[in-house]
Design a protein around this motif. Structure first.
Motif, short mmCIF file in Angstrom:
data_model
loop_
_atom_site.label_atom_id
_atom_site.label_comp_id
_atom_site.label_asym_id
_atom_site.label_seq_id
_atom_site.Cartn_x
_atom_site.Cartn_y
_atom_site.Cartn_z
N ALA A 34 10.62 10.93 -4.35
CA ALA A 34 10.76 12.33 -3.96
C ALA A 34 11.90 12.50 -2.95
CB ALA A 34 9.44 12.84 -3.37
N ALA A 35 12.01 11.54 -2.03
CA ALA A 35 13.10 11.61 -1.04
C ALA A 35 14.45 11.48 -1.74
CB ALA A 35 12.93 10.50 -0.01
N TYR A 36 14.57 10.60 -2.74
CA TYR A 36 15.83 10.47 -3.48
C TYR A 36 16.16 11.76 -4.22
CZ TYR A 36 14.99 5.47 -2.71
OH TYR A 36 14.76 4.23 -2.15
N ASP A 37 15.15 12.40 -4.80
CA ASP A 37 15.38 13.65 -5.53
C ASP A 37 15.86 14.75 -4.60
OD1 ASP A 37 14.60 12.42 -7.84
OD2 ASP A 37 12.51 13.14 -7.75
N LEU A 38 15.46 14.68 -3.32
CA LEU A 38 15.88 15.69 -2.35
C LEU A 38 17.21 15.36 -1.69
CD1 LEU A 38 12.43 16.41 -0.65
CD2 LEU A 38 13.68 17.88 -2.24
N GLY A 39 17.86 14.28 -2.18
CA GLY A 39 19.19 13.95 -1.69
C GLY A 39 19.24 12.90 -0.60
N CYS A 40 18.11 12.28 -0.28
CA CYS A 40 18.10 11.24 0.76
C CYS A 40 18.66 9.94 0.20
CB CYS A 40 16.67 11.02 1.26
SG CYS A 40 16.54 9.84 2.62
N LYS A 41 19.57 9.32 0.91
CA LYS A 41 20.16 8.08 0.46
C LYS A 41 19.20 6.91 0.67
CE LYS A 41 24.89 9.58 0.94
NZ LYS A 41 26.25 9.27 1.40
N PRO A 42 19.32 5.83 -0.13
CA PRO A 42 18.36 4.71 -0.03
C PRO A 42 18.25 4.11 1.37
CG PRO A 42 19.67 4.52 -2.03
CD PRO A 42 20.25 5.66 -1.25
N ALA A 43 19.39 3.94 2.06
CA ALA A 43 19.32 3.33 3.38
C ALA A 43 18.56 4.22 4.36
CB ALA A 43 20.73 3.09 3.91
N LYS B 44 0.81 -1.22 0.00
CA LYS B 44 0.00 0.00 0.00
C LYS B 44 0.84 1.27 0.00
CE LYS B 44 -3.72 -2.30 2.53
NZ LYS B 44 -4.46 -2.40 3.82
N ILE B 45 2.15 1.15 0.17
CA ILE B 45 3.01 2.33 0.23
C ILE B 45 3.13 2.95 -1.16
CG2 ILE B 45 5.35 3.16 0.69
CD1 ILE B 45 5.61 1.05 2.83
N ASP B 46 2.97 4.24 -1.23
CA ASP B 46 3.17 4.98 -2.48
C ASP B 46 4.66 5.24 -2.64
OD1 ASP B 46 3.09 6.52 -4.71
OD2 ASP B 46 1.88 8.14 -3.85
N TYR B 47 5.28 4.53 -3.57
CA TYR B 47 6.73 4.62 -3.72
C TYR B 47 7.18 5.92 -4.39
CZ TYR B 47 7.09 -0.11 -2.02
OH TYR B 47 7.02 -1.23 -1.22
N GLN B 48 6.22 6.75 -4.81
CA GLN B 48 6.60 8.07 -5.28
C GLN B 48 7.16 8.92 -4.14
OE1 GLN B 48 3.18 9.77 -7.21
NE2 GLN B 48 3.44 8.54 -9.08
N ILE B 49 6.76 8.58 -2.90
CA ILE B 49 7.32 9.28 -1.74
C ILE B 49 8.82 9.01 -1.65
CG2 ILE B 49 7.23 9.48 0.78
CD1 ILE B 49 4.33 8.58 0.66
#
Length: 304
Positions: free
Chosen positions: A205-214, A197-202
């Motif tokens: 968006a986090a990756y685009d803002l510089g958040c690393k996968p881990a 059910k998780i919207d993976y667009q979130i």
């Protein structure tokens, strides 16, 4: 009010009553009444006879109703170290098995939730497939795998990895392994339901803002799947605490779980009142996490 409106009114009222009565009646007949019987049995006296317990209700001079409650059954649970050690051992093994089920089940559920629909159906079918085989047979098969001269030890000996067979069976390790194997689907399915059910667009968006996968995984994916983690953990932990078949087949004499103690009290010692008190104490112990889970799941609705 004409006859047609009156007919529709009664159909609507009685239709709702029947709809509600079915689940409530089921719970009353198959859960509440047996629970009351066990609860009353836990306050009775153990006797030699059939049945092996005395009634807590009796008539005196055919005029007075006398109710005798034997509190010694619950007092014995506190004074006899066997029962306390059985509870502690059950909680320890069930907690460890739940942790490993979560450790193994989360990556599997995460992987299933990320594949395409056709592959997802096949993978879910493989998760459910063990349920098509008898639970007893699946557990009994581990004896042949873990025995001193079983398949695993013979395989390791042939590869020269070990010089003598390992004690893989009749211990806490084999019990924990059996519980993890048997209850792993109960962890995977709620986790998959939450992760799907998780919207993976979130995450994108986090990756685009510089958040690393881990970091995105621990700060976004895990919190959003927390309900699945709690539901899966409860579905594994609660039945694992009272498990009897796995400790009986795979556990040794040093593995004392409350399910084995209950069986011994009921069918070997024939002390039904003490066994009923054990069952009630275990029920109270397991109801607390259920209440906590309900409060956790109701919080978002209250905020809305």
């Amino acid at each position: 009010m004409n006859l047609e409106n009156l007919k529709n009114y009664f159909e609507r009222i009685f239709g709702k009553a029947i709809l509600i009565a079915v689940p409530y009646g089921w719970h009353i007949v198959f859960f509440f009444i047996p629970l009351l019987i066990v609860f009353g049995l836990s306050f009775s006296d153990s006797i030699v006879g059939a049945p092996p317990f005395a009634s807590i209700i009796s008539w005196v001079d055919e005029s007075f109703l006398q109710i005798r409650l034997n509190l010694w059954n619950y007092q014995l649970l506190k004074e006899d170290s066997l029962y306390l050690s059985g509870y502690v051992e059950s909680l320890r093994i069930a907690g460890l098995a739940t942790f490993f089920c979560l450790l193994i089940g989360y990556p599997i559920a995460y992987g299933i939730s990320r594949v395409n629909a056709k592959t997802r159906i096949i993978l879910l079918l493989l998760v459910i497939l063990p349920f098509w085989t008898s639970f007893l047979i699946r557990v009994y098969a581990w004896i042949g795998l873990l025995n001193y001269h079983g398949i695993i030890n013979n395989f390791l000996l042939d590869l020269k990895i070990i010089s003598q067979p390992l004690p893989l069976n009749n211990n806490k390790f084999s019990v924990c392994l059996g519980i993890v194997y048997s209850y792993l689907p109960f962890m995977i399915l709620p986790l998959y339901s939450a992760l799907e059910k998780i919207d993976y667009q979130i995450l994108e968006a986090a990756y685009d803002l510089g958040c690393k996968p881990a970091r995105a995984f621990w700060t976004i994916t895990v919190p959003l799947s927390m309900k699945g983690i709690i539901a899966g953990s409860m579905l594994v932990f609660i039945p694992a605490v009272g498990e009897f078949v796995i400790p009986e087949l795979l556990g040794g004499p040093d593995t004392i779980m409350i399910g084995k103690i209950l069986w011994t009290e009921f069918f070997t010692n024939r002390d039904w009142p003490v066994a009923a008190a054990l069952a009630m104490a275990m029920l109270i112990l397991l109801v607390l996490p259920i209440i906590g889970f309900q409060k956790f799941t109701m919080q978002p609705q209250e905020k809305e």
